[in-house]
Write an enzyme that holds these catalytic residues in place. Structure first.
Site, PDB file in Angstrom:
ATOM      1  N   THR A   1      42.958  42.929  35.441  1.00 25.30           N
ATOM      2  CA  THR A   1      43.296  41.582  34.982  1.00 25.30           C
ATOM      3  C   THR A   1      43.746  40.674  36.127  1.00 25.30           C
ATOM      4  OG1 THR A   1      44.226  40.595  32.965  1.00 25.30           O
ATOM      5  CG2 THR A   1      45.761  41.690  34.418  1.00 25.30           C
TER       6      THR A   1
ATOM      7  N   HIS B   1      36.858  30.787  32.653  1.00 19.37           N
ATOM      8  CA  HIS B   1      37.846  31.828  32.921  1.00 19.37           C
ATOM      9  C   HIS B   1      39.196  31.234  33.312  1.00 19.37           C
ATOM     10  CE1 HIS B   1      39.663  35.435  34.863  1.00 19.37           C
ATOM     11  NE2 HIS B   1      39.238  35.917  33.730  1.00 19.37           N
TER      12      HIS B   1
ATOM     13  N   ASP C   1      46.620  46.161  30.882  1.00 25.75           N
ATOM     14  CA  ASP C   1      46.078  45.834  29.554  1.00 25.75           C
ATOM     15  C   ASP C   1      45.834  47.090  28.743  1.00 25.75           C
ATOM     16  OD1 ASP C   1      45.916  42.989  29.822  1.00 25.75           O
ATOM     17  OD2 ASP C   1      44.330  43.333  31.278  1.00 25.75           O
TER      18      ASP C   1
ATOM     19  N   ASP D   1      48.223  51.074  34.736  1.00 29.03           N
ATOM     20  CA  ASP D   1      47.304  50.048  34.244  1.00 29.03           C
ATOM     21  C   ASP D   1      48.155  49.062  33.420  1.00 29.03           C
ATOM     22  OD1 ASP D   1      44.920  48.765  33.201  1.00 29.03           O
ATOM     23  OD2 ASP D   1      45.275  49.898  31.344  1.00 29.03           O
TER      24      ASP D   1
ATOM     25  N   ALA E   1      40.329  28.382  32.221  1.00 27.37           N
ATOM     26  CA  ALA E   1      40.906  27.901  30.954  1.00 27.37           C
ATOM     27  C   ALA E   1      41.454  29.081  30.150  1.00 27.37           C
ATOM     28  CB  ALA E   1      39.849  27.159  30.152  1.00 27.37           C
TER      29      ALA E   1
ATOM     30  N   GLY F   1      36.926  43.096  33.089  1.00 23.92           N
ATOM     31  CA  GLY F   1      36.992  41.805  33.787  1.00 23.92           C
ATOM     32  C   GLY F   1      36.465  40.691  32.911  1.00 23.92           C
ATOM     33  N   GLY F   2      37.239  39.629  32.814  1.00 26.51           N
ATOM     34  CA  GLY F   2      36.900  38.529  31.912  1.00 26.51           C
ATOM     35  C   GLY F   2      35.619  37.801  32.302  1.00 26.51           C
ATOM     36  N   LYS F   3      35.436  37.517  33.574  1.00 27.45           N
ATOM     37  CA  LYS F   3      34.239  36.785  34.010  1.00 27.45           C
ATOM     38  C   LYS F   3      32.996  37.647  33.790  1.00 27.45           C
ATOM     39  CE  LYS F   3      36.035  35.869  38.200  1.00 27.45           C
ATOM     40  NZ  LYS F   3      37.468  36.190  38.076  1.00 27.45           N
TER      41      LYS F   3
ATOM     42  N   ASN G   1      48.109  36.912  34.898  1.00 25.81           N
ATOM     43  CA  ASN G   1      48.317  37.548  33.589  1.00 25.81           C
ATOM     44  C   ASN G   1      49.381  38.644  33.660  1.00 25.81           C
ATOM     45  OD1 ASN G   1      46.165  35.948  32.849  1.00 25.81           O
ATOM     46  ND2 ASN G   1      44.686  37.628  32.727  1.00 25.81           N
TER      47      ASN G   1
HETATM   48  C1  XBP Z   1      41.399  45.086  31.557  1.00 22.87           C
HETATM   49  C2  XBP Z   1      40.289  44.154  31.394  1.00 22.87           C
HETATM   50  C3  XBP Z   1      40.514  42.834  31.038  1.00 22.87           C
HETATM   51  C4  XBP Z   1      41.162  41.636  30.751  1.00 22.87           C
HETATM   52  C5  XBP Z   1      40.865  40.405  31.212  1.00 22.87           C
HETATM   53  O1  XBP Z   1      40.936  46.332  32.017  1.00 22.87           O
HETATM   54  O2  XBP Z   1      39.132  44.485  31.515  1.00 22.87           O
HETATM   55  O3  XBP Z   1      40.382  43.080  29.607  1.00 22.87           O
HETATM   56  O4  XBP Z   1      40.386  41.224  29.643  1.00 22.87           O
HETATM   57  O5  XBP Z   1      41.520  39.960  32.294  1.00 22.87           O
HETATM   58  P1  XBP Z   1      41.960  47.446  32.508  1.00 22.87           P
HETATM   59  P2  XBP Z   1      40.752  38.804  33.068  1.00 22.87           P
HETATM   60  O6  XBP Z   1      43.055  47.525  31.493  1.00 22.87           O
HETATM   61  O7  XBP Z   1      41.124  48.703  32.506  1.00 22.87           O
HETATM   62  O8  XBP Z   1      42.446  47.084  33.878  1.00 22.87           O
HETATM   63  O9  XBP Z   1      40.171  37.874  32.019  1.00 22.87           O
HETATM   64  O10 XBP Z   1      41.817  38.131  33.873  1.00 22.87           O
HETATM   65  O11 XBP Z   1      39.670  39.433  33.890  1.00 22.87           O
HETATM   66 MG    MG Z   2      43.621  49.175  30.237  1.00 15.27          MG
END
Ligand code: XBP
Ligand code: MG
Length: 254
Positions: free
Chosen positions: A124, A82, A11, A9, A84, A52-54, A128
């Site tokens: 993500t 998103h 993030d 993973d 931006a 997911g951000g959206k 990113n």
């Molecule tokens: C990561 C996420 C996302 C990122 C956003 O989950 O849910 O926080 O905020 O990325 P994981 P986007 O670590 O479980 O994969 O804004 O590009 O969606």
């Molecule tokens: Mg994670």
């Protein structure tokens, strides 16, 4: 079955990107659009329940700001916000202000040298992943990973198993020959549902979450001069930081 591949993973696992990275980028996008939306550290912790951000922005409106639905066309506004947000996030990472977590770079180097196959499975956006890894591992980061499964490539994000299943399918490998690395409950649900034994490294947002079913829960991967702390599960005797030898031992005893 022997251990052949590691799937990471991004993030929260490779780097602590949520509190001072993604959260700040969302707020910059909201400010730029003239919205009075602001996600502080505790609120963002609640919003992380939705990956997911959206999806997270839509959840915020539904749950916390339902009146905003009358004021905006969310179907067109959320993708713009998103975009931006991704622009702000990737430019923040150019400065290198968000480092990899302890032990990550060492373990990746070692695994690569040992011939283990490496891959990424993340919610993500691909840009990113590029921004984080190009600024930490270096310009050739993409050569380190056989597959980068990211973002909207699968319709259902974690906790659904889809992104891990996508990566496993592309690698043409049995999950029993792999280990997954996660930091969150949602991530763990996803990896376990794909049949992957999973090691957890917690962070400030995930330390109180439920990690039942995982192989081992650590505070981080540890470094030779800075050992990990075991939160749950059993580390391998004599090992104080995650290395390839320890991973083989853990995998053998599954
Ligand atoms: C990561 C996420 C996302 C990122 C956003 O989950 O849910 O926080 O905020 O990325 P994981 P986007 O670590 O479980 O994969 O804004 O590009 O969606
Ligand atoms: Mg994670």
């Amino acid at each position: 079955m022997s251990l052949e591949a590691l799937i990471f993973d991004v993030d929260g696992t490779l780097a602590d990107t949520e509190p001072q990275g993604h959260r700040v980028a969302f707020n910059r996008a909201f400010d730029e659009a003239g919205l009075d939306w602001h996600w502080d550290v505790p609120l963002y912790g609640e919003l992380l329940a939705v990956t997911g951000g959206k999806e997270r922005m839509r959840h915020y409106v539904e749950r916390y700001r339902p009146e905003q639905k009358e004021l905006h066309d969310l179907d067109s506004m959320i993708p713009e916000l998103h975009e931006a947000k991704t622009r702000h996030y990737t430019s923040m990472l150019q400065t290198g202000e968000i480092p990899l977590r302890p032990g990550v770079e060492r373990l990746l180097h070692q695994a690569r040298e040992a011939g283990l196959r490496l891959a990424i499975a993340t919610t993500t956006t691909p840009a990113n992943v590029e921004a984080l890894l190009a600024n930490t591992l270096g310009a050739d980061w993409a050569e380190w990973f056989e597959i980068v499964g990211a973002g909207d490539i699968v319709p259902k994000k974690k906790p659904a198993p889809d992104i891990y299943e996508y990566v496993l399918q592309r690698m043409d490998i049995d999950p029993g020959r792999c280990l997954a690395f996660e930091d969150s409950h949602n991530g763990l649900l996803s990896s376990l549902a794909a049949g992957l034994p999973t090691i957890i490294t917690i962070n400030s947002y995930t330390s109180d979450q439920d990690f039942s079913g995982s192989l081992l829960v650590l505070n981080d991967m540890g470094e030779p001069e800075r050992p990990f702390e075991v939160i749950a599960g059993k580390a391998v005797n004599g090992h104080q930081y995650l290395d390839v030898d320890m991973l083989h031992h853990l995998h053998k005893n599954l």
